[in-house]
Design an enzyme around this catalytic site. Structure first.
Site, PDB file in Angstrom:
ATOM      1  N   ASP A 189       0.855  -1.189   0.000  1.00  0.00           N
ATOM      2  CA  ASP A 189       0.000   0.000   0.000  1.00  0.00           C
ATOM      3  C   ASP A 189       0.894   1.244   0.000  1.00  0.00           C
ATOM      4  OD1 ASP A 189      -3.212   0.523   1.085  1.00  0.00           O
ATOM      5  OD2 ASP A 189      -1.788   2.187   1.046  1.00  0.00           O
ATOM      6  N   ASN A 224     -13.003  -3.202   2.189  1.00  0.00           N
ATOM      7  CA  ASN A 224     -14.105  -2.235   2.152  1.00  0.00           C
ATOM      8  C   ASN A 224     -14.973  -2.414   0.910  1.00  0.00           C
ATOM      9  OD1 ASN A 224     -13.488  -0.721   4.551  1.00  0.00           O
ATOM     10  ND2 ASN A 224     -11.730   0.133   3.477  1.00  0.00           N
ATOM     11  N   GLN A 250     -15.177   2.320   0.376  1.00  0.00           N
ATOM     12  CA  GLN A 250     -14.217   1.790  -0.605  1.00  0.00           C
ATOM     13  C   GLN A 250     -13.735   2.929  -1.492  1.00  0.00           C
ATOM     14  OE1 GLN A 250     -15.748  -1.351  -3.115  1.00  0.00           O
ATOM     15  NE2 GLN A 250     -13.769  -1.687  -4.112  1.00  0.00           N
ATOM     16  N   GLU A 251     -12.444   3.272  -1.298  1.00  0.00           N
ATOM     17  CA  GLU A 251     -11.879   4.397  -2.060  1.00  0.00           C
ATOM     18  C   GLU A 251     -11.581   3.988  -3.504  1.00  0.00           C
ATOM     19  OE1 GLU A 251      -7.551   6.467  -2.378  1.00  0.00           O
ATOM     20  OE2 GLU A 251      -8.085   5.647  -0.413  1.00  0.00           O
ATOM     21  N   HIS A 302     -10.028  -5.206  -3.316  1.00  0.00           N
ATOM     22  CA  HIS A 302      -8.687  -5.390  -2.731  1.00  0.00           C
ATOM     23  C   HIS A 302      -8.839  -5.770  -1.274  1.00  0.00           C
ATOM     24  CE1 HIS A 302      -9.839  -1.156  -2.583  1.00  0.00           C
ATOM     25  NE2 HIS A 302      -9.209  -1.084  -1.427  1.00  0.00           N
ATOM     26  N   HIS A 315      -6.930  -5.776   2.242  1.00  0.00           N
ATOM     27  CA  HIS A 315      -5.790  -5.200   2.973  1.00  0.00           C
ATOM     28  C   HIS A 315      -5.245  -6.247   3.945  1.00  0.00           C
ATOM     29  CE1 HIS A 315      -6.718  -0.749   2.347  1.00  0.00           C
ATOM     30  NE2 HIS A 315      -7.899  -1.260   2.056  1.00  0.00           N
TER      31      HIS A 315
HETATM   32  P1  5GP Z   1      -9.885   1.396   0.366  1.00  0.00           P
HETATM   33  O1  5GP Z   1     -10.328   2.556   1.214  1.00  0.00           O
HETATM   34  O2  5GP Z   1     -10.443   1.487  -1.044  1.00  0.00           O
HETATM   35  O3  5GP Z   1     -10.124   0.083   1.024  1.00  0.00           O
HETATM   36  O4  5GP Z   1      -8.299   1.509   0.290  1.00  0.00           O
HETATM   37  C1  5GP Z   1      -7.588   1.872  -0.833  1.00  0.00           C
HETATM   38  C2  5GP Z   1      -6.120   1.742  -0.502  1.00  0.00           C
HETATM   39  O5  5GP Z   1      -5.379   1.852  -1.706  1.00  0.00           O
HETATM   40  C3  5GP Z   1      -5.581   2.818   0.450  1.00  0.00           C
HETATM   41  O6  5GP Z   1      -5.001   2.206   1.579  1.00  0.00           O
HETATM   42  C4  5GP Z   1      -4.566   3.585  -0.396  1.00  0.00           C
HETATM   43  O7  5GP Z   1      -3.435   3.984   0.343  1.00  0.00           O
HETATM   44  C5  5GP Z   1      -4.194   2.569  -1.463  1.00  0.00           C
HETATM   45  N1  5GP Z   1      -3.807   3.171  -2.739  1.00  0.00           N
HETATM   46  C6  5GP Z   1      -4.466   4.135  -3.428  1.00  0.00           C
HETATM   47  N2  5GP Z   1      -3.825   4.442  -4.565  1.00  0.00           N
HETATM   48  C7  5GP Z   1      -2.737   3.633  -4.619  1.00  0.00           C
HETATM   49  C8  5GP Z   1      -1.670   3.488  -5.562  1.00  0.00           C
HETATM   50  O8  5GP Z   1      -1.590   4.153  -6.589  1.00  0.00           O
HETATM   51  N3  5GP Z   1      -0.725   2.557  -5.281  1.00  0.00           N
HETATM   52  C9  5GP Z   1      -0.770   1.790  -4.145  1.00  0.00           C
HETATM   53  N4  5GP Z   1       0.229   0.912  -3.963  1.00  0.00           N
HETATM   54  N5  5GP Z   1      -1.760   1.905  -3.233  1.00  0.00           N
HETATM   55  C10 5GP Z   1      -2.730   2.823  -3.458  1.00  0.00           C
END
Ligand code: 5GP
Length: 120
Positions: free
Chosen positions: A28, A84, A89-90, A95, A97
Site C-alpha cells: 500500500d 471495504n 471503498q476508495e 482489494h 488489505h
Molecule cells: P480502500 O479505502 O479502497 O479500502 O483503500 C484503498 C487503498 O489503496 C488505500 O489504503 C490507499 O493507500 C491505497 N492506494 C491508493 N492508490 C494507490 C496506488 O496508486 N498505489 C498503491 N500501492 N496503493 C494505493
C-alpha cells in the site's frame, strides 16, 4: 480505468511482492503499518458482491502465503484483514488489505525499504 487496473497492466508502478495469473500483491502506497499490502484480483472485480468463489478462495490461499512471508522477513506476529465495499471503498476494484501486527510499536519505514526487506 481504475488505478489498480493501471497497476495490474503496468501503466503505474508498484512495489509488487507476489503475482500469478489471478492476483497481484503490492505494498500500500500509504501504509498503516510496515508491510501493509493489498491482494488484488487481476480481472476487474468491483467488490465482494461482484466476487466469484474461486477467486475469493485463491485470495485467501495467497493471504496465508503472504502471512508466512511477513513472519519470515519482517518478524510479524499476526494479521488484520480489511476489505471495504461501498461507501468506504476508495478504489473501486476489489482489494484485501493485509495489515500485520508487531509485538512492539514500529516506526513507519519508507515503502521501498519494506519492499527490499520482503524481497531480499
Ligand atoms: P480502500 O479505502 O479502497 O479500502 O483503500 C484503498 C487503498 O489503496 C488505500 O489504503 C490507499 O493507500 C491505497 N492506494 C491508493 N492508490 C494507490 C496506488 O496508486 N498505489 C498503491 N500501492 N496503493 C494505493
Amino acid at each position: 480505468m481504475d488505478i489498480f487496473c493501471k497497476i495490474i497492466n503496468g501503466e503505474i508502478p508498484s512495489f509488487t511482492v507476489y503475482e500469478d495469473d489471478v492476483v497481484k500483491v503490492f505494498l500500500d502506497v500509504n501504509p498503516d503499518v510496515n508491510g501493509h499490502m493489498l491482494i488484488v484480483p487481476k480481472k476487474h472485480i468491483l467488490d465482494i458482491y461482484d466476487m466469484d468463489n474461486d477467486t475469493l478462495l485463491h485470495i485467501f490461499k495467497i493471504t496465508k502465503e503472504m502471512d508466512k512471508l511477513l513472519k519470515e522477513k519482517l518478524h510479524t506476529e499476526g494479521l488484520t484483514l480489511v476489505q471495504n465495499n461501498g461507501l468506504l471503498q476508495e478504489v473501486k476494484h476489489f482489494h484485501l488489505h493485509l495489515k500485520p501486527h508487531y509485538s512492539e510499536k514500529e516506526e513507519l519505514l519508507p515503502v521501498e525499504d519494506v519492499y527490499k526487506k520482503l524481497t531480499k
